[in-house]
Write a protein that holds these residues in place. Structure first.
Motif, PDB file in Angstrom:
ATOM      1  N   THR A 108       0.814  -1.212   0.000  1.00 47.88           N
ATOM      2  CA  THR A 108       0.000   0.000   0.000  1.00 47.88           C
ATOM      3  C   THR A 108       0.849   1.265   0.000  1.00 47.88           C
ATOM      4  N   ARG A 109       2.151   1.101   0.046  1.00 41.83           N
ATOM      5  CA  ARG A 109       3.043   2.266   0.115  1.00 41.83           C
ATOM      6  C   ARG A 109       2.953   3.077  -1.181  1.00 41.83           C
ATOM      7  N   PHE A 110       3.252   4.370  -1.082  1.00 46.36           N
ATOM      8  CA  PHE A 110       3.067   5.246  -2.245  1.00 46.36           C
ATOM      9  C   PHE A 110       3.902   4.757  -3.429  1.00 46.36           C
ATOM     10  N   LYS A 111       3.276   4.768  -4.599  1.00 49.30           N
ATOM     11  CA  LYS A 111       3.836   4.088  -5.762  1.00 49.30           C
ATOM     12  C   LYS A 111       5.082   4.764  -6.320  1.00 49.30           C
ATOM     13  N   TYR A 112       5.222   6.047  -6.088  1.00 51.35           N
ATOM     14  CA  TYR A 112       6.369   6.764  -6.665  1.00 51.35           C
ATOM     15  C   TYR A 112       7.527   6.856  -5.670  1.00 51.35           C
ATOM     16  N   GLN A 113       7.575   5.899  -4.729  1.00 52.48           N
ATOM     17  CA  GLN A 113       8.593   5.964  -3.689  1.00 52.48           C
ATOM     18  C   GLN A 113      10.019   5.876  -4.238  1.00 52.48           C
ATOM     19  N   THR A 114      10.269   4.965  -5.183  1.00 50.45           N
ATOM     20  CA  THR A 114      11.624   4.826  -5.712  1.00 50.45           C
ATOM     21  C   THR A 114      12.065   6.101  -6.422  1.00 50.45           C
ATOM     22  N   ALA A 115      11.163   6.684  -7.195  1.00 50.16           N
ATOM     23  CA  ALA A 115      11.470   7.947  -7.862  1.00 50.16           C
ATOM     24  C   ALA A 115      11.729   9.046  -6.840  1.00 50.16           C
ATOM     25  N   PHE A 116      10.973   9.038  -5.752  1.00 52.65           N
ATOM     26  CA  PHE A 116      11.144  10.045  -4.704  1.00 52.65           C
ATOM     27  C   PHE A 116      12.504   9.907  -4.029  1.00 52.65           C
ATOM     28  N   TYR A 117      12.848   8.677  -3.639  1.00 47.64           N
ATOM     29  CA  TYR A 117      14.153   8.451  -3.009  1.00 47.64           C
ATOM     30  C   TYR A 117      15.285   8.908  -3.934  1.00 47.64           C
ATOM     31  N   GLN A 118      15.161   8.598  -5.232  1.00 47.22           N
ATOM     32  CA  GLN A 118      16.206   8.996  -6.169  1.00 47.22           C
ATOM     33  C   GLN A 118      16.266  10.505  -6.311  1.00 47.22           C
ATOM     34  N   GLN A 119      15.116  11.156  -6.256  1.00 44.91           N
ATOM     35  CA  GLN A 119      15.091  12.607  -6.400  1.00 44.91           C
ATOM     36  C   GLN A 119      15.829  13.300  -5.260  1.00 44.91           C
ATOM     37  N   VAL A 120      15.771  12.746  -4.061  1.00 43.85           N
ATOM     38  CA  VAL A 120      16.555  13.331  -2.963  1.00 43.85           C
ATOM     39  C   VAL A 120      18.043  13.294  -3.308  1.00 43.85           C
ATOM     40  N   LEU A 121      18.494  12.191  -3.896  1.00 42.37           N
ATOM     41  CA  LEU A 121      19.902  12.094  -4.297  1.00 42.37           C
ATOM     42  C   LEU A 121      20.226  13.067  -5.421  1.00 42.37           C
ATOM     43  N   LEU A 122      19.275  13.324  -6.305  1.00 39.12           N
ATOM     44  CA  LEU A 122      19.504  14.321  -7.353  1.00 39.12           C
ATOM     45  C   LEU A 122      19.656  15.711  -6.735  1.00 39.12           C
ATOM     46  N   ALA A 123      18.849  15.997  -5.709  1.00 36.87           N
ATOM     47  CA  ALA A 123      18.989  17.278  -5.006  1.00 36.87           C
ATOM     48  C   ALA A 123      20.349  17.361  -4.310  1.00 36.87           C
ATOM     49  N   VAL A 124      20.825  16.232  -3.779  1.00 32.44           N
ATOM     50  CA  VAL A 124      22.152  16.189  -3.169  1.00 32.44           C
ATOM     51  C   VAL A 124      23.221  16.522  -4.212  1.00 32.44           C
ATOM     52  N   LEU A 125      23.111  15.943  -5.407  1.00 32.26           N
ATOM     53  CA  LEU A 125      24.073  16.232  -6.474  1.00 32.26           C
ATOM     54  C   LEU A 125      23.996  17.691  -6.895  1.00 32.26           C
ATOM     55  N   ALA A 126      22.788  18.197  -7.062  1.00 28.71           N
ATOM     56  CA  ALA A 126      22.628  19.591  -7.476  1.00 28.71           C
ATOM     57  C   ALA A 126      23.180  20.535  -6.418  1.00 28.71           C
ATOM     58  N   GLY A 127      22.914  20.229  -5.150  1.00 28.54           N
ATOM     59  CA  GLY A 127      23.439  21.063  -4.072  1.00 28.54           C
ATOM     60  C   GLY A 127      24.949  21.010  -3.990  1.00 28.54           C
ATOM     61  N   SER A 128      25.533  19.843  -4.246  1.00 32.65           N
ATOM     62  CA  SER A 128      26.987  19.710  -4.229  1.00 32.65           C
ATOM     63  C   SER A 128      27.617  20.578  -5.311  1.00 32.65           C
ATOM     64  N   ALA A 129      27.005  20.602  -6.492  1.00 34.43           N
ATOM     65  CA  ALA A 129      27.522  21.441  -7.576  1.00 34.43           C
ATOM     66  C   ALA A 129      27.410  22.924  -7.227  1.00 34.43           C
TER      67      ALA A 129
END
Length: 405
Positions: free
Chosen positions: A221-242
């Motif tokens: 029952t967990r939200f279906k876009y969870q994997t995309a969400f978790y990956q998006q946090v890492l994308l924000a980490v990469l963007a912030g690092s740059a």
């Protein structure tokens, strides 16, 4: 589709700017010494950062996903470790936001609004096979449940009040998320992550020994876009690092007194070749932020579609929205991982050997980005994107890691 509320985002940025600045001021020293940011995370939680997605009616800021990830990119530019440490928290918040309205959902939203945080305990320890779950939840004989097992990569858990724990019930075999209070004798957290980057995310081993479970949520029952969400946090980490690298390398070049006899200018900060390097890093940071924004809109579409299902929305449209979010996050990952790492490597070309000084600790930006980029290997995502383009095969939304059977 809801996008950015310019006034709300501006207000949130103003509200958290002092916190982000304080975090940035100590980031290099924390990375060097390994000091965990307990105070910084606690201050953010007390200021309401963990509740920015919670509706205003329930004590939060009511931010959209594009607004959340703008702020997470800002936080990652201050200290990418803290942004990643909150990854599990915001994912659990998202899951409770899309849950059916009711007292259970309201209880969690109230906890988030009061400053309580959630950590992660998903990855099994040891040579488990792909898909195997050895962390077990068992009935305690009085209507409740206990949990026993161990997890690794428990990012952010050491700062949290609750642990979002992936487990399996012994009575039914059902895969579940066990919400477990970390403030009890049956929970032990160790900060034993030994990576060369993201050193202060509070990552390590979580051990459960008959710990009480607050609530069980069926994993399906967990939200279906969870994997995309978790990956998006890492994308924000990469963007912030740059973004952080652009800021710090530009400051180092502006302050540089020495140059070379064969340089293109007498002052390093006016040397066109060196300015070009900083410009290219800046452009990469811009592209990274733009990619995060584009993925955020796809995630917002998946969120809105999930909410619409509570009032008779289309299942087909919901599936399409989730597929779009998964594809967008995967495309963002394939683009940003090499883009940001190349830019951070190139940034050193704007300075000389002194840029490698341990006291400056400029290499932490590359180390942190390299470590974040090694999560969920992008090479697999590139293949899956190609399979979709050529054969129409949708990307998997949930996957597991372990030894082959």
């Amino acid at each position: 589709m809801i996008a950015l509320s310019t006034s709300r985002l501006a207000g949130l940025r103003e509200r958290f700017a002092p916190h982000f600045q304080a975090i940035a001021d100590g980031a290099a020293d924390r990375d060097r010494t390994g000091e965990l940011p307990y105070r910084e995370v606690a201050d953010l939680a007390a200021a309401g950062f963990g509740a920015i997605r919670v509706p205003e009616s329930h004590g939060g800021a009511g931010a959209t996903l594009p607004e959340l990830f703008e702020l997470l990119t800002d936080l990652a530019a201050a200290d990418s470790n803290i942004a990643q440490a909150l990854r599990a928290h915001f994912a659990f918040v998202e899951d409770r936001l899309v849950a059916a309205p009711g007292p259970g959902r309201d209880t969690w939203l109230a906890r988030f609004a009061s400053g309580e945080l959630v950590g992660n305990s998903w990855t099994e320890v040891g040579p488990v096979t792909v898909g195997e779950v050895i962390t077990k939840v068992s009935p305690d004989g009085s209507g409740g449940f206990t949990i026993t097992g161990a997890k690794y990569y428990s990012t952010g858990s050491i700062f949290a009040d609750w642990l979002d724990t992936y487990a399996q019930r012994t009575d039914t075999g059902t895969r579940v998320i066990a919400a477990v209070s970390r403030h009890q004798p049956g929970v032990e957290l160790a900060e034993d992550w030994d990576g060369f980057g993201q050193r202060t995310t509070g990552t390590g081993t979580s051990t459960f020994t008959g710990a009480a479970v607050e609530e069980l949520i069926e994993f399906d029952t967990r939200f279906k876009y969870q994997t995309a969400f978790y990956q998006q946090v890492l994308l924000a980490v990469l963007a912030g690092s740059a973004k952080a690298a652009e800021r710090e390398f530009a400051a180092q070049l502006a302050a540089r007194k020495r140059t070379f006899s064969h340089a293109a200018a007498n002052i390093a900060g006016q040397d066109p070749q060196l300015l070009q390097v900083i410009g290219e890093v800046s452009a990469a940071a811009f592209a990274a932020a733009a990619t995060v924004e584009r993925v955020s809109h796809a995630l917002q579409g998946a969120y809105e579609s999930a909410i619409s299902l509570h009032s008779g929305g289309s299942i087909q449209e919901d599936e399409a929205a989730n597929d779009a979010a998964e594809l967008a996050s995967a495309q963002g990952q394939v683009v940003l991982t090499p883009l940001v790492l190349t830019a951070l490597t190139h940034a050193f070309d704007a300075l000389a050997a002194s840029a490698t000084s341990v006291s400056k600790n400029l290499d932490r930006h590359w180390r942190n980005a390299r470590t974040a980029g090694n999560h969920n290997p992008w090479v697999f995502k590139a293949r899956l994107i190609g399979d979709l383009a050529v054969n129409g095969t949708q990307l998997p939304r949930v996957w597991a890691i372990g030894a082959s059977k």
